[in-house]
Design a protein around this motif. Sequence first.
Motif, short mmCIF file in Angstrom:
data_model
loop_
_atom_site.label_atom_id
_atom_site.label_comp_id
_atom_site.label_asym_id
_atom_site.label_seq_id
_atom_site.Cartn_x
_atom_site.Cartn_y
_atom_site.Cartn_z
N GLY A 1 0.81 -1.21 0.00
CA GLY A 1 0.00 0.00 0.00
C GLY A 1 0.84 1.26 0.00
N LEU A 2 1.58 1.50 -1.08
CA LEU A 2 2.41 2.71 -1.17
C LEU A 2 1.52 3.94 -1.25
CD1 LEU A 2 5.13 1.74 -3.80
CD2 LEU A 2 5.47 2.07 -1.36
N SER A 3 1.85 4.95 -0.49
CA SER A 3 1.12 6.22 -0.60
C SER A 3 1.63 6.98 -1.82
CB SER A 3 1.34 7.06 0.66
OG SER A 3 2.68 7.53 0.70
N ARG A 4 0.91 7.99 -2.20
CA ARG A 4 1.33 8.84 -3.33
C ARG A 4 2.70 9.47 -3.02
NH1 ARG A 4 -2.22 11.85 -7.12
NH2 ARG A 4 -3.79 10.70 -6.01
N GLN A 5 2.90 9.91 -1.78
CA GLN A 5 4.17 10.53 -1.40
C GLN A 5 5.31 9.52 -1.46
OE1 GLN A 5 1.32 10.74 0.43
NE2 GLN A 5 0.78 12.86 0.01
N GLN A 6 5.09 8.30 -0.98
CA GLN A 6 6.13 7.26 -1.04
C GLN A 6 6.47 6.95 -2.49
OE1 GLN A 6 3.87 4.45 1.38
NE2 GLN A 6 5.71 4.14 2.60
N MET A 7 5.45 6.81 -3.32
CA MET A 7 5.68 6.47 -4.71
C MET A 7 6.47 7.57 -5.42
SD MET A 7 2.82 4.89 -7.18
CE MET A 7 1.98 4.34 -5.74
N LYS B 1 15.09 3.26 -10.80
CA LYS B 1 14.11 3.67 -9.80
C LYS B 1 12.97 2.67 -9.85
CE LYS B 1 14.94 7.01 -7.96
NZ LYS B 1 15.89 7.25 -6.83
N PHE B 2 12.40 2.32 -8.70
CA PHE B 2 11.30 1.36 -8.74
C PHE B 2 10.25 1.65 -7.69
CE2 PHE B 2 13.67 -0.59 -5.32
CZ PHE B 2 12.73 -1.29 -4.57
N ALA B 3 9.06 1.22 -8.00
CA ALA B 3 7.95 1.20 -7.06
C ALA B 3 7.20 -0.09 -7.34
CB ALA B 3 7.03 2.40 -7.26
N SER B 4 6.91 -0.80 -6.26
CA SER B 4 6.29 -2.09 -6.42
C SER B 4 5.27 -2.29 -5.31
CB SER B 4 7.35 -3.18 -6.37
OG SER B 4 6.77 -4.44 -6.46
N ALA B 5 4.19 -2.91 -5.67
CA ALA B 5 3.15 -3.21 -4.68
C ALA B 5 2.87 -4.70 -4.73
CB ALA B 5 1.89 -2.42 -4.97
N THR C 1 -3.09 3.95 -10.45
CA THR C 1 -3.52 5.32 -10.74
C THR C 1 -2.41 6.32 -10.44
OG1 THR C 1 -5.80 4.73 -10.22
CG2 THR C 1 -5.26 7.07 -10.21
N HIS C 2 -1.77 6.17 -9.30
CA HIS C 2 -0.70 7.11 -8.93
C HIS C 2 0.48 7.04 -9.90
CE1 HIS C 2 -2.95 8.02 -5.45
NE2 HIS C 2 -2.37 7.21 -4.58
N THR C 3 0.88 5.84 -10.29
CA THR C 3 2.03 5.75 -11.20
C THR C 3 1.69 6.30 -12.58
OG1 THR C 3 1.51 3.43 -11.62
CG2 THR C 3 3.25 3.89 -10.03
N TRP C 4 0.47 6.07 -13.05
CA TRP C 4 0.07 6.63 -14.35
C TRP C 4 0.05 8.16 -14.30
CZ3 TRP C 4 -0.25 4.91 -19.18
CH2 TRP C 4 -0.29 3.52 -19.39
N GLU C 5 -0.28 8.73 -13.16
CA GLU C 5 -0.26 10.19 -13.02
C GLU C 5 1.16 10.72 -12.92
OE1 GLU C 5 -2.54 10.87 -9.48
OE2 GLU C 5 -4.45 10.43 -10.46
N LEU C 6 2.03 9.97 -12.28
CA LEU C 6 3.38 10.42 -12.00
C LEU C 6 4.35 10.27 -13.17
CD1 LEU C 6 5.21 11.53 -9.76
CD2 LEU C 6 5.58 9.17 -9.01
N LEU C 7 4.26 9.18 -13.90
CA LEU C 7 5.24 8.90 -14.96
C LEU C 7 5.37 10.01 -16.00
CD1 LEU C 7 5.05 5.07 -15.66
CD2 LEU C 7 6.97 6.39 -14.75
N PRO C 8 4.28 10.57 -16.52
CA PRO C 8 4.46 11.63 -17.53
C PRO C 8 5.25 12.84 -17.00
CG PRO C 8 2.19 10.87 -17.51
CD PRO C 8 2.88 10.24 -16.33
N LYS C 9 5.22 13.06 -15.71
CA LYS C 9 5.96 14.17 -15.12
C LYS C 9 7.45 13.85 -14.98
CE LYS C 9 1.87 15.40 -12.48
NZ LYS C 9 1.25 15.33 -11.17
N LEU C 10 7.79 12.56 -14.90
CA LEU C 10 9.17 12.15 -14.65
C LEU C 10 9.93 11.75 -15.90
CD1 LEU C 10 8.64 9.96 -11.45
CD2 LEU C 10 9.49 12.30 -11.56
N LEU C 11 9.23 11.20 -16.88
CA LEU C 11 9.92 10.66 -18.06
C LEU C 11 10.57 11.75 -18.88
CD1 LEU C 11 7.37 7.96 -19.22
CD2 LEU C 11 9.74 7.56 -18.55
#
Length: 143
Positions: free
Chosen positions: A32-38, A82-86, A115-125
């Motif tokens: 259960g990663l939070s948005r901040q952790q991710m 970099k990784f995030a895994s649930a 949902t969080h990773t789909w929102e975050l990736l375009p900002k990071l790539l």
Amino acid sequence: PPCFSDVPLPYWQLGTQWANSVFRESECFSPGLSRQQMTACLTPTAAERSQRLRSLFVLGDSHAVHLVAGLREATRGIFTVKFASASFCHWTSPESIRAYVDRRAPPRSCELFVTHTWELLPKLLRPKDAVLVCNFVNNVAPS
């Protein structure tokens, strides 16, 4: 990089230390990663960005985490990994997540992870970065 990297055997004999560092001591592997952790897990540090390395983002369930140490070793000097895994969460599109629900995952945790990773990736790539997705799928729900 080459497909195979010669790594002295003692590196891999540290299996328990490696497993503990990735699975038990990492805030980036959690059901259960939070948005901040991710965000913290996937955002390259200023030091990593200053090295002008490309980023390799690894996403998925625990099977994705198994790849992290090897990818870091094999791509050193080329990528920052970099990784995030649930755990028990299959990384897919937000529209498809309900087809990959694992009863062992905390309620809604997989949906939030995706949902969080789909929102975050375009900002990071950035150009020449890469995304690797690895899931174990054996429980597709009937539609």
